[in-house]
Design an enzyme around this catalytic site. Structure first.
Site, PDB file in Angstrom:
ATOM      1  N   SER A  45       0.893  -1.163   0.053  1.00  0.00           N
ATOM      2  CA  SER A  45       0.109   0.033   0.148  1.00  0.00           C
ATOM      3  C   SER A  45       1.036   1.224   0.083  1.00  0.00           C
ATOM      4  O   SER A  45       1.237   1.746   1.069  1.00  0.00           O
ATOM      5  CB  SER A  45      -0.826   0.102   1.167  1.00  0.00           C
ATOM      6  OG  SER A  45      -0.199  -0.016   2.489  1.00  0.00           O
ATOM      7  N   HIS A 152      -3.331  -6.086   2.374  1.00  0.00           N
ATOM      8  CA  HIS A 152      -2.496  -7.127   2.937  1.00  0.00           C
ATOM      9  C   HIS A 152      -3.058  -8.326   3.081  1.00  0.00           C
ATOM     10  O   HIS A 152      -2.398  -9.467   3.400  1.00  0.00           O
ATOM     11  CB  HIS A 152      -1.748  -6.469   3.995  1.00  0.00           C
ATOM     12  CG  HIS A 152      -1.119  -5.489   4.142  1.00  0.00           C
ATOM     13  ND1 HIS A 152      -0.608  -4.896   5.272  1.00  0.00           N
ATOM     14  CD2 HIS A 152      -0.502  -4.766   2.931  1.00  0.00           C
ATOM     15  CE1 HIS A 152       0.301  -3.675   4.732  1.00  0.00           C
ATOM     16  NE2 HIS A 152       0.302  -3.723   3.477  1.00  0.00           N
ATOM     17  N   GLN A 161      -6.847  -2.036   6.866  1.00  0.00           N
ATOM     18  CA  GLN A 161      -5.720  -2.762   6.607  1.00  0.00           C
ATOM     19  C   GLN A 161      -4.969  -3.356   7.981  1.00  0.00           C
ATOM     20  O   GLN A 161      -4.668  -4.478   7.872  1.00  0.00           O
ATOM     21  CB  GLN A 161      -4.697  -1.792   6.102  1.00  0.00           C
ATOM     22  CG  GLN A 161      -3.523  -2.645   5.536  1.00  0.00           C
ATOM     23  CD  GLN A 161      -2.207  -1.742   4.852  1.00  0.00           C
ATOM     24  OE1 GLN A 161      -2.568  -1.589   3.839  1.00  0.00           O
ATOM     25  NE2 GLN A 161      -1.479  -1.403   5.247  1.00  0.00           N
ATOM     26  N   GLU A 162      -4.931  -2.657   9.364  1.00  0.00           N
ATOM     27  CA  GLU A 162      -4.435  -3.151  10.598  1.00  0.00           C
ATOM     28  C   GLU A 162      -5.051  -2.845  11.849  1.00  0.00           C
ATOM     29  O   GLU A 162      -5.706  -1.492  11.870  1.00  0.00           O
ATOM     30  CB  GLU A 162      -2.762  -2.450  10.138  1.00  0.00           C
ATOM     31  CG  GLU A 162      -2.089  -2.989   9.045  1.00  0.00           C
ATOM     32  CD  GLU A 162      -0.713  -2.097   9.012  1.00  0.00           C
ATOM     33  OE1 GLU A 162      -0.293  -1.678   9.962  1.00  0.00           O
ATOM     34  OE2 GLU A 162      -0.261  -1.918   7.955  1.00  0.00           O
ATOM     35  N   GLU A 205       1.628  -9.464   6.683  1.00  0.00           N
ATOM     36  CA  GLU A 205       2.490  -9.345   7.839  1.00  0.00           C
ATOM     37  C   GLU A 205       2.475 -10.205   9.162  1.00  0.00           C
ATOM     38  O   GLU A 205       2.637  -9.713  10.463  1.00  0.00           O
ATOM     39  CB  GLU A 205       2.293  -7.735   8.461  1.00  0.00           C
ATOM     40  CG  GLU A 205       2.644  -6.581   7.292  1.00  0.00           C
ATOM     41  CD  GLU A 205       2.159  -5.403   7.753  1.00  0.00           C
ATOM     42  OE1 GLU A 205       1.663  -5.009   8.919  1.00  0.00           O
ATOM     43  OE2 GLU A 205       2.432  -4.308   7.072  1.00  0.00           O
ATOM     44  N   ASP A 235      -4.561   1.022  11.342  1.00  0.00           N
ATOM     45  CA  ASP A 235      -4.007   1.614   9.950  1.00  0.00           C
ATOM     46  C   ASP A 235      -5.201   1.446   9.034  1.00  0.00           C
ATOM     47  O   ASP A 235      -5.397   0.198   8.366  1.00  0.00           O
ATOM     48  CB  ASP A 235      -2.795   1.153   9.533  1.00  0.00           C
ATOM     49  CG  ASP A 235      -2.264   1.739   8.164  1.00  0.00           C
ATOM     50  OD1 ASP A 235      -2.903   2.567   7.861  1.00  0.00           O
ATOM     51  OD2 ASP A 235      -0.936   1.185   7.937  1.00  0.00           O
ATOM     52  N   GLU A 280      -3.966   5.777  11.742  1.00  0.00           N
ATOM     53  CA  GLU A 280      -2.974   5.870  10.597  1.00  0.00           C
ATOM     54  C   GLU A 280      -3.701   5.936   9.189  1.00  0.00           C
ATOM     55  O   GLU A 280      -4.656   5.279   9.120  1.00  0.00           O
ATOM     56  CB  GLU A 280      -2.019   4.988  10.511  1.00  0.00           C
ATOM     57  CG  GLU A 280      -1.001   5.026   9.351  1.00  0.00           C
ATOM     58  CD  GLU A 280       0.269   3.748   9.751  1.00  0.00           C
ATOM     59  OE1 GLU A 280       0.293   3.380  10.835  1.00  0.00           O
ATOM     60  OE2 GLU A 280       0.626   3.419   8.617  1.00  0.00           O
ATOM     61  N   ASP A 306       1.015   8.442   7.052  1.00  0.00           N
ATOM     62  CA  ASP A 306       1.899   7.702   6.358  1.00  0.00           C
ATOM     63  C   ASP A 306       1.917   8.167   4.718  1.00  0.00           C
ATOM     64  O   ASP A 306       2.857   8.707   4.345  1.00  0.00           O
ATOM     65  CB  ASP A 306       1.419   6.294   6.423  1.00  0.00           C
ATOM     66  CG  ASP A 306       2.286   5.115   5.818  1.00  0.00           C
ATOM     67  OD1 ASP A 306       3.151   5.520   5.215  1.00  0.00           O
ATOM     68  OD2 ASP A 306       1.896   3.754   5.947  1.00  0.00           O
ATOM     69  N   LYS A 331       9.250   5.552   7.251  1.00  0.00           N
ATOM     70  CA  LYS A 331       9.755   4.410   6.538  1.00  0.00           C
ATOM     71  C   LYS A 331      10.985   4.688   5.728  1.00  0.00           C
ATOM     72  O   LYS A 331      10.449   5.381   4.417  1.00  0.00           O
ATOM     73  CB  LYS A 331       8.712   3.886   5.570  1.00  0.00           C
ATOM     74  CG  LYS A 331       7.563   3.242   6.173  1.00  0.00           C
ATOM     75  CD  LYS A 331       6.294   2.901   5.548  1.00  0.00           C
ATOM     76  CE  LYS A 331       5.398   2.365   5.878  1.00  0.00           C
ATOM     77  NZ  LYS A 331       3.925   2.440   5.006  1.00  0.00           N
ATOM     78  N   SER A 358       8.698   2.544  10.952  1.00  0.00           N
ATOM     79  CA  SER A 358       7.814   1.435  10.547  1.00  0.00           C
ATOM     80  C   SER A 358       8.521   0.606   9.323  1.00  0.00           C
ATOM     81  O   SER A 358       9.345   1.100   8.450  1.00  0.00           O
ATOM     82  CB  SER A 358       6.627   1.804   9.868  1.00  0.00           C
ATOM     83  OG  SER A 358       5.957   1.034   9.270  1.00  0.00           O
ATOM     84  N   HIS A 359       8.146  -0.715   9.707  1.00  0.00           N
ATOM     85  CA  HIS A 359       8.554  -1.778   8.419  1.00  0.00           C
ATOM     86  C   HIS A 359       7.681  -1.522   7.333  1.00  0.00           C
ATOM     87  O   HIS A 359       6.855  -0.525   7.374  1.00  0.00           O
ATOM     88  CB  HIS A 359       8.323  -3.205   9.441  1.00  0.00           C
ATOM     89  CG  HIS A 359       6.900  -3.526   9.475  1.00  0.00           C
ATOM     90  ND1 HIS A 359       6.434  -4.705   9.756  1.00  0.00           N
ATOM     91  CD2 HIS A 359       5.879  -2.559   9.528  1.00  0.00           C
ATOM     92  CE1 HIS A 359       5.253  -4.620  10.051  1.00  0.00           C
ATOM     93  NE2 HIS A 359       4.618  -3.504   9.713  1.00  0.00           N
ATOM     94  N   ARG A 360       7.920  -2.426   6.366  1.00  0.00           N
ATOM     95  CA  ARG A 360       7.007  -2.465   5.090  1.00  0.00           C
ATOM     96  C   ARG A 360       6.569  -3.896   5.249  1.00  0.00           C
ATOM     97  O   ARG A 360       6.785  -4.723   5.883  1.00  0.00           O
ATOM     98  CB  ARG A 360       7.651  -2.386   3.791  1.00  0.00           C
ATOM     99  CG  ARG A 360       8.568  -1.210   3.808  1.00  0.00           C
ATOM    100  CD  ARG A 360       7.761   0.143   3.787  1.00  0.00           C
ATOM    101  NE  ARG A 360       6.453   0.399   3.016  1.00  0.00           N
ATOM    102  CZ  ARG A 360       6.278   1.302   2.058  1.00  0.00           C
ATOM    103  NH1 ARG A 360       7.365   2.004   1.750  1.00  0.00           N
ATOM    104  NH2 ARG A 360       5.302   1.403   1.360  1.00  0.00           N
ATOM    105  N   LYS A 382       6.840   0.069  14.578  1.00  0.00           N
ATOM    106  CA  LYS A 382       5.823  -0.431  14.144  1.00  0.00           C
ATOM    107  C   LYS A 382       6.352  -1.660  13.123  1.00  0.00           C
ATOM    108  O   LYS A 382       6.952  -1.419  12.224  1.00  0.00           O
ATOM    109  CB  LYS A 382       4.948   0.381  13.312  1.00  0.00           C
ATOM    110  CG  LYS A 382       3.571  -0.358  12.599  1.00  0.00           C
ATOM    111  CD  LYS A 382       2.921   0.724  11.606  1.00  0.00           C
ATOM    112  CE  LYS A 382       1.710   0.051  11.093  1.00  0.00           C
ATOM    113  NZ  LYS A 382       1.406   0.580   9.671  1.00  0.00           N
TER     114      LYS A 382
HETATM  115  C1  2PG Z   1       1.611   0.418   6.011  1.00  0.00           C
HETATM  116  C2  2PG Z   1       2.717  -0.486   5.588  1.00  0.00           C
HETATM  117  C3  2PG Z   1       3.387  -1.460   6.797  1.00  0.00           C
HETATM  118  P1  2PG Z   1       2.907  -1.245   3.038  1.00  0.00           P
HETATM  119  O1  2PG Z   1       0.734   0.839   5.286  1.00  0.00           O
HETATM  120  O2  2PG Z   1       1.784   1.262   7.057  1.00  0.00           O
HETATM  121  O3  2PG Z   1       2.324  -1.728   7.805  1.00  0.00           O
HETATM  122  O4  2PG Z   1       2.288  -1.393   4.540  1.00  0.00           O
HETATM  123  O5  2PG Z   1       4.501  -1.570   3.519  1.00  0.00           O
HETATM  124  O6  2PG Z   1       2.297  -2.259   2.295  1.00  0.00           O
HETATM  125  O7  2PG Z   1       2.961   0.156   2.642  1.00  0.00           O
HETATM  126 MG    MG Z   2       0.311   2.842   6.848  1.00  0.00          MG
END
Ligand code: 2PG
Ligand code: MG
Length: 416
Positions: A45, A152, A161-162, A205, A235, A280, A306, A331, A358-360, A382
């Site tokens: 995303s 995801h 998404q989260e 994830e 998120d 988010e 984000d 990121k 944050s991770h991806r 994150k």
């Molecule tokens: C987000 C990320 C990570 P993506 O949206 O915050 O959780 O997703 O790496 O797919 O952008």
């Molecule tokens: Mg995000």
């Protein structure tokens, strides 16, 4: 006292796989017999203003560019001169968004040079990162995705998404890491009991991806968190839900197209009903006014950008001036270099905006992110809860805690 200077003597780049099995890039830099390796994650995303992850031709083309044009120009450089390395990356690329060499190659080289310099200076990586940023190092609070849907996960999973949790009031990193894992473990049992026919499948994830709507997802996360001192977050990744042509948010699970107002109402109801303290990307990436409205409606809610700000200092400034965010995601591969990530973190610090490193969704087992989060003074890291590539970040946090202990201070979630 002038520091000793070091030299990059060679470098290599490879195509490796991320946690989705997609190709990404890994870089090794050498200084004599000392070497460091870093690899780049990939998002699904993605914000439209992010660096382009790979040039035309994909990760293989990035390797070719590294071998043909970058390696020779890195040799002889000082890896501790981070701005010099990052300026070189921009020069070799020559575009606005790393579309020529790929943001993932830029990030892997940039992060690798931080690691190599730290090794040569015999400093922990987080320490070198903090020296580069000038920000006070802290242990971040793990913000973990325990249930997910959207881009995801597959058909039938929630639209959002989260669904995230984070520990409140902990006395150690060990305790903090365990709380999220405990919620994830209990959630597996809650879902097995509640959702008939669900076999425990997970999304990209490692978060559970059951066939339930947003409300039922939140109810399950709440039930799994009973008697644990945790906070809740979402998120929404609203750009992934948005249909720009119809100007509506497309909720596949609920089979509904919501107008901006209806979408705002849905998010607001979830925030109120479930005591959510972090949201988010509640609106699509161009609707800064939507973010600002949510901030006004909930004076304490951590509204986080984000896709809205994509780790760019100038976009963080813009969103802050619009009073649209109280937190931002950092990121590093969204912007391509460590120097630009540091600029983004400093801009956030200056404006009193919470930093969420944050991770991806597509990750490798590289644990550099943990050092970055500490060295940027991130309130949160994150990085997911389950799966080897997510646990790699938590384990690095534990290792640093065992070694450095109280010499780094522990973030508190009490302001939320
Ligand atoms: C987000 C990320 C990570 P993506 O949206 O915050 O959780 O997703 O790496 O797919 O952008
Ligand atoms: Mg995000």
């Amino acid at each position: 006292m002038a520091r000793e200077s070091f030299t990059i003597t060679d470098g290599e780049a490879w195509v490796v796989l991320d946690s989705r099995g997609s190709e990404t890039i890994e870089v090794t830099l050498y200084s004599g017999k000392v070497s460091a390796t870093a690899s780049a994650p990939s998002g699904k995303s993605r914000g439209s203003r992010e660096a382009v992850p790979f040039p035309e031709g994909g990760a293989k083309q990035s390797v070719k560019i590294f071998t043909d044009s970058l390696r020779g120009r890195l040799v002889g450089r000082d890896p501790a001169d981070q701005t010099g390395i990052d300026t070189l990356l921009k020069e070799v690329d020559g575009s606005e968004n790393f579309s020529k060499i790929g943001g993932n190659l830029a990030y892997a080289v940039s992060a690798c040079s931080v690691k190599l310099a730290a090794m040569l200076m015999q400093k922990p990586i987080w320490r070198h990162m903090a020296d580069l940023s000038g920000l006070a190092p802290v242990y971040p609070i793990p913000l973990g995705n325990v249930l997910g849907g959207g881009a995801h996960a597959g058909e039938g999973a929630p639209d959002i998404q989260e669904f995230l949790v984070f520990p409140r009031r902990v006395r150690s990193v060990e305790e903090a890491v365990k709380v999220n894992v405990e919620v994830h473990r209990r959630l597996g049992k809650v879902l097995a009991k509640k959702v008939g026919g669900y076999g425990g499948g997970k999304g990209d994830e490692g978060a559970y991806a059951p066939p339930v709507d947003d409300e039922k997802a939140l109810q399950a996360v709440k039930e799994a968190s009973e008697r644990l001192d945790v906070g809740f977050g979402l998120d929404v990744a609203a750009s992934s839900l948005y249909d720009a042509y119809q100007k509506k948010y497309h909720y596949r699970n609920r089979g509904k197209h919501l107008t901006r107002e209806q979408h705002m109402q849905h998010i607001s109801e979830l925030v109120e009903r479930y005591g959510i303290s972090y949201v988010e990307d509640p609106f699509e990436e161009t609707d800064v006014e939507g973010f600002a409205e949510l901030c006004r409606a909930f004076p304490k809610l951590l509204v986080c950008g984000d896709d809205l700000v994509v780790t760019r200092a100038e976009l963080i400034r813009w969103a802050s001036e619009k009073r649209a965010v109280r937190a931002v995601i950092l990121k590093p591969n969204q912007v391509g270099t460590i120097t630009d990530t540091v600029e983004a973190a400093k801009e956030a610090e200056k404006r009193g905006i919470v930093r969420v490193v944050s991770h991806r969704s597509g990750e490798t087992c590289d644990s550099f992110l943990t050092h970055l989060a500490i060295g940027l003074g991130g309130k949160f890291i994150k990085a997911g809860v389950a799966g080897g590539e997510r646990v790699a970040k938590a384990n690095e946090l534990l290792r640093i805690w065992y070694k450095a202990g109280g010499s780094i201070s522990l973030q508190e979630a009490d302001v939320i």
